[in-house]
Write an enzyme that holds these catalytic residues in place. Structure first.
Site, PDB file in Angstrom:
ATOM      1  CG  HIS A  61     -39.928 -72.364 156.114  1.00 26.36           C
ATOM      2  ND1 HIS A  61     -40.107 -72.591 154.759  1.00 26.36           N
ATOM      3  CD2 HIS A  61     -39.393 -71.124 156.197  1.00 26.36           C
ATOM      4  CE1 HIS A  61     -39.697 -71.521 154.079  1.00 26.36           C
ATOM      5  NE2 HIS A  61     -39.276 -70.610 154.943  1.00 26.36           N
ATOM      6  CG  HIS A  63     -37.507 -66.744 157.793  1.00 27.44           C
ATOM      7  ND1 HIS A  63     -36.362 -67.021 157.093  1.00 27.44           N
ATOM      8  CD2 HIS A  63     -38.531 -67.249 157.058  1.00 27.44           C
ATOM      9  CE1 HIS A  63     -36.670 -67.643 155.963  1.00 27.44           C
ATOM     10  NE2 HIS A  63     -37.991 -67.796 155.911  1.00 27.44           N
ATOM     11  NE  ARG A  65     -36.851 -62.003 159.987  1.00 28.27           N
ATOM     12  CZ  ARG A  65     -37.049 -62.434 158.749  1.00 28.27           C
ATOM     13  NH1 ARG A  65     -36.159 -63.211 158.145  1.00 28.27           N
ATOM     14  NH2 ARG A  65     -38.130 -62.095 158.094  1.00 28.27           N
ATOM     15  CG  ASN A  95     -33.292 -65.741 155.885  1.00 25.84           C
ATOM     16  OD1 ASN A  95     -33.620 -66.495 156.793  1.00 25.84           O
ATOM     17  ND2 ASN A  95     -34.148 -64.918 155.309  1.00 25.84           N
ATOM     18  CG  HIS A 187     -37.178 -69.838 148.202  1.00 31.73           C
ATOM     19  ND1 HIS A 187     -37.542 -68.842 149.075  1.00 31.73           N
ATOM     20  CD2 HIS A 187     -37.613 -69.412 146.993  1.00 31.73           C
ATOM     21  CE1 HIS A 187     -38.168 -67.878 148.424  1.00 31.73           C
ATOM     22  NE2 HIS A 187     -38.213 -68.198 147.156  1.00 31.73           N
ATOM     23  CG  HIS A 246     -41.750 -70.557 149.783  1.00 30.76           C
ATOM     24  ND1 HIS A 246     -42.110 -70.258 151.066  1.00 30.76           N
ATOM     25  CD2 HIS A 246     -40.443 -70.182 149.668  1.00 30.76           C
ATOM     26  CE1 HIS A 246     -41.079 -69.724 151.692  1.00 30.76           C
ATOM     27  NE2 HIS A 246     -40.058 -69.673 150.885  1.00 30.76           N
ATOM     28  CG  ASP A 319     -42.100 -68.133 154.495  1.00 29.12           C
ATOM     29  OD1 ASP A 319     -40.920 -67.924 154.824  1.00 29.12           O
ATOM     30  OD2 ASP A 319     -42.656 -67.548 153.529  1.00 29.12           O
ATOM     31  CG  HIS A 323     -39.594 -58.325 157.044  1.00 31.49           C
ATOM     32  ND1 HIS A 323     -38.249 -58.590 157.005  1.00 31.49           N
ATOM     33  CD2 HIS A 323     -40.184 -59.285 156.290  1.00 31.49           C
ATOM     34  CE1 HIS A 323     -38.026 -59.661 156.254  1.00 31.49           C
ATOM     35  NE2 HIS A 323     -39.181 -60.108 155.823  1.00 31.49           N
TER      36      HIS A 323
HETATM   37  O1  DOR Z   1     -41.027 -63.796 151.789  1.00 27.37           O
HETATM   38  C1  DOR Z   1     -40.058 -64.367 152.270  1.00 27.37           C
HETATM   39  N1  DOR Z   1     -39.498 -63.923 153.411  1.00 27.37           N
HETATM   40  N2  DOR Z   1     -39.536 -65.431 151.628  1.00 27.37           N
HETATM   41  C2  DOR Z   1     -38.383 -65.983 152.042  1.00 27.37           C
HETATM   42  O2  DOR Z   1     -37.911 -66.896 151.401  1.00 27.37           O
HETATM   43  C3  DOR Z   1     -37.651 -65.432 153.197  1.00 27.37           C
HETATM   44  C4  DOR Z   1     -38.554 -64.694 154.105  1.00 27.37           C
HETATM   45  C5  DOR Z   1     -37.813 -63.845 155.136  1.00 27.37           C
HETATM   46  O3  DOR Z   1     -36.825 -64.316 155.683  1.00 27.37           O
HETATM   47  O4  DOR Z   1     -38.258 -62.747 155.396  1.00 27.37           O
END
Ligand code: DOR
Length: 465
Positions: A61, A63, A65, A95, A187, A246, A319, A323
């Site tokens: 899991h 991300h 990007r 995502n 989720h 989660h 997870d 950002h």
């Molecule tokens: O806090 C989170 N950030 N929960 C998620 O389900 C997605 C993730 C993200 O992609 O930043």
């Protein structure tokens, strides 16, 4: 005979216990595991006395990007963090843009990874498009993913188009995924309830990071508990292999325990923030949205930890959710405007090892939760997930005595910060081997673009070798 690589005298966490051994590799595979000193010579010898050998971590899991949000993270940065953190397989979440909701989008994404990924990979395809589910399943994926959340107040990370929460829609997708035989990751989120809870906060003018943290944790975690209760009942109705993401409340652990005792096809993950970040309100006061994903009250965190130790909560996955600072800063005033999530790919093994050093966890449980059980749940075993003869030579050698204070300057993620800055950890990866290649070499990165390969089910027809 001479092996390609011989790791000499490592304290290895093997499936039948911990032993001091030599581990020999030929090509991409583990060729032999012998008593220490008994392996023939290797073209390369790695002296591993004092080091602990664990199976390379499989992060189900993360991300990554790409495509679409490479200003936050990219495959190069992910590969470097994985090598530095002992992760040999990192599986992407959907995502991204365009999202892998269709076979066409997934094919493009897998092609991008094939060209650029430094470590082994796969993509958890989005399971929202009913007609696409059978086609997506043919691409050698390991699981589907559905978000029950669509963000309010911001456009990322839970954008429209990949989230759904109506019970009938979930029921249909569960049946379609069940027909593929693959697990479905969800989720959990009770959107209708959250809409009402958020309104209460907003009506009182409460919008800052504290309000955001409290809203998601409202009424002792009610949005998580109601969502999981529904999911478990729908799992029973459909028989899908459900993997809950989660995990963060006491009641979810209790529900999981009961479902497992009843023999149901249910598994669950926990993320590092549940144990080492969001469980301390002081971190949230100090870091604001930089500490959120979620606030997890200590009694919940402790219950999840107990469930993690006894295997009720099967695995740890990161997870990893990087950002930029400018995407976090608005959270001081308006928590709903900050992009939620925290990076952790690089450091979670050290956070786990620090708990091993403190006597809270065993090496065996770490190996199981980060490699063997993910490999078994998602079909990679016995090719991956354990140090065993014939398996991929995916091994991380850690120095359990090495200490470090994590700083932002260490961060290999493109985001350039870590919520764990200032944290003292004990236990650092020194060597990482991926399919017989040394990608972290005595602490130095040795990854290369394009070396990564799609990690497919051991029984898959779409084998890539
Ligand atoms: O806090 C989170 N950030 N929960 C998620 O389900 C997605 C993730 C993200 O992609 O930043």
């Amino acid at each position: 005979m001479t092996h390609d690589i011989v790791i000499r005298g490592a304290k290895a966490v093997l499936e039948d216990g911990i032993r001091i051994v030599d581990i020999a590799t030929d090509g991409e595979r583990i060729a032999a595991i012998t008593d220490a000193g008994a392996a023939p010579s290797g073209h390369r010898e790695i002296k591993a006395d004092g080091l602990v050998a664990l199976p390379g971590l499989i992060d189900m899991h993360s991300h990554h990007r790409e495509p679409g949000f490479s200003h936050k993270e990219d495959l190069g940065a992910i590969g470097r963090q994985c090598a530095a953190g002992g992760v040999t397989t990192s599986v992407a979440m959907p995502n991204v843009s365009p999202p892998p909701t269709t076979a066409k989008n997934l094919d493009d994404m897998l092609e991008l990874y094939r060209e650029r990924s430094m470590v082994d990979y796969n993509v958890n395809a989005s399971g929202v498009e009913l007609d696409e589910i059978p086609k997506l399943a043919e691409r050698g994926i390991l699981a589907f993913k559905i978000f029950m959340v669509v963000d309010t107040g911001r456009s990322y990370p839970h954008m429209p188009g990949i989230g759904l929460h109506k019970h009938g829609e979930l029921y249909e997708r569960m049946k379609a995924v069940k027909a593929t035989g693959l697990p479905l990751m969800i989720h959990p989120h009770d959107q209708a309830l959250m809409d009402a809870i958020e309104r209460e906060y907003w009506d009182r003018g409460e919008r800052d990071f504290r309000a955001y943290a409290r809203a998601y944790a409202h009424d002792d975690g009610v949005i998580w508990d109601t969502a999981v209760a529904v999911l478990l009942r729908l799992q029973e109705a459909t028989g899908v292999r459900l993997h809950l993401l989660h995990t963060q409340t006491r009641r979810v652990v209790e529900m999981l325990r009961a479902a497992k005792a009843a023999g149901r096809a249910v598994s669950a993950e926990v993320n590092p923030w549940c144990f080492w970040l969001g469980n301390d309100w002081a971190n949230i006061e100090r870091l604001g949205s930089y500490a959120l994903s979620y606030y997890v009250a200590p009694h919940h965190s402790e219950a999840v930890y107990a469930g993690f130790r006894d295997g009720t909560v099967d695995i740890m996955a990161t997870d990893h959710a990087p950002h930029l600072r400018e995407e976090k800063e608005p959270g001081w005033k308006d928590g709903w405007k900050a992009h939620t999530g925290t990076p952790s790919e690089q450091f979670y093994l050290s956070l786990l090892l620090t708990d091993v050093a403190a006597g809270k966890l065993s090496y065996e449980r770490v190996a199981e939760a980060t490699a063997t059980t993910p490999a078994k749940l998602f079909g990679l075993y016995p090719r991956k997930g354990a140090i065993r003869v014939g398996a991929d030579a995916d091994v991380v050698l850690v120095d359990p005595a090495k200490r470090r204070t994590i700083t932002d300057a260490d961060v290999l993620s493109k985001c350039g910060w870590t919520p764990y800055a200032g944290r003292d950890v004990r236990g650092l990866p020194v060597y990482t081997l991926l399919r017989g290649e040394v990608i972290l070499d005595d602490g130095a990165l040795a990854v290369r673009e394009g070396y990564g390969r799609q990690a497919v089910r051991a029984d898959a027809r779409v084998l890539t070798t």
